[in-house]
Design an enzyme around this catalytic site. Sequence first.
Site, PDB file in Angstrom:
ATOM      1  N   LYS A   1       0.831  -1.209   0.000  1.00  0.00           N
ATOM      2  CA  LYS A   1       0.000   0.000   0.000  1.00  0.00           C
ATOM      3  C   LYS A   1       0.868   1.263   0.000  1.00  0.00           C
ATOM      4  CE  LYS A   1      -3.819   0.032   2.413  1.00  0.00           C
ATOM      5  NZ  LYS A   1      -4.815   0.103   3.502  1.00  0.00           N
TER       6      LYS A   1
ATOM      7  N   LYS B   1       2.536  -4.098  11.316  1.00  0.00           N
ATOM      8  CA  LYS B   1       1.224  -4.142  11.975  1.00  0.00           C
ATOM      9  C   LYS B   1       1.439  -4.768  13.336  1.00  0.00           C
ATOM     10  CE  LYS B   1      -3.032  -3.106  10.597  1.00  0.00           C
ATOM     11  NZ  LYS B   1      -3.377  -1.936   9.788  1.00  0.00           N
TER      12      LYS B   1
END
Length: 411
Positions: free
Chosen positions: A90, A102
């Site tokens: 992304k 994450k």
Amino acid sequence: MNALAATNRNFRHAARILGLDSKVEKSLLIPFREIKVECTIPKDDGTLVSYVGFRVQHDNARGPMKGGIRYHPEVDPDEVNALAQLMTWKSAVADIPYGGAKGGIGCNPGDLSKSELERLTRVFTQKIHDLIGVHTDVPAPDMGTNAQTMAWILDEYSKFHGHSPAVVTGKPIDLGGSLGREAATGRGVVFATEALLAEHGKSIKGLTFAVQGFGNVGSWAAKIIHERGGKVVAVSDITGAVKNPNGIDIPELIKHKESTGSLKNFQGADSMDADELLVHECDVLIPCALGGVLNRENAADVKAKFIIEAANHPTDPEADEILAKKGVVILPDIYANSGGVTVSYFEWVQNIQGFMWDEEQVNKTLQNYMTRAFHNIKSMCQTHDCNLRMGAFTLGVSRVARATLLRGWEA
């Protein structure tokens, strides 16, 4: 198909299209580092309780790693791995100098008091402070966390490293947060939609929209679409769903939800079955809630001509194929919802410079990034004769692969 399997499948497909060397392909999939820590805190009643915290740092070839921290009871390592990897692609699609990460803590934030959440956040930060940093890994809020969580991480981190506002993004404005950050993902969704519609000779004005999910992203996207003359004909969230073929008054609906906590009993629209929203009559469908909502059961009944993936992974691969056969154009999540990470990047830049932008500059620069990314994706689609999802994946993967090879990690 779960998020990890779908992400890996999309990655492998992109790698095949690009003709990547198998060694490069393998090295891009393996995370850089996985961190797991035990966070033990005293509860308000004096008892001790322990939670597992973790951080997956996927790739740092293009810059520091970036990604959310979620507080959720079912924090599944596989899912976090997939989301960290997705952040790598992304960031590359948006052309911002980050890799993906994450993390989170396996807890139910609703069961903890504010002071317990603060203690938990500070202990987690103490355990990972030497593995995150302004030029290493920059966390942000995610499910179950918010600007206050980021303020605690910033404060705890700064005790070890001196004042470092750029160590997290999504902070309160008073601590170096960026103007425009709260609306960024929703606003980015609208800029992405405009770029796609322009390609088809259309604009938001006069088209009909159905929005699934009316949290931060859905409500901002609906509000901005409404301001630009789009007709939002159906909206749903966990509390219910409403429809009005003449268009819903979104500012009124937002007021109603803020005062009652629900979409139910809104005067300006009729209630409807929430499951029906995805197959409602509209030009543009915007899923802003959970993953996997478009699947082989309902895909054939979708009436929208365009689907804008504001949620992560809302379309199952089977649904993808059914919709493609129907000629529905899908704008993929990896691009459509990248407004949030893009404005996080602007926040980080402002913190490093010690110079803050006004909101107009934030929004204008976001529009430039979203529009440019769309044209880059389109040119990949033309080069490789593929759909927008593969256009975005090939763009992201090729940028990370090039950076990796240039740095000589493959020697």
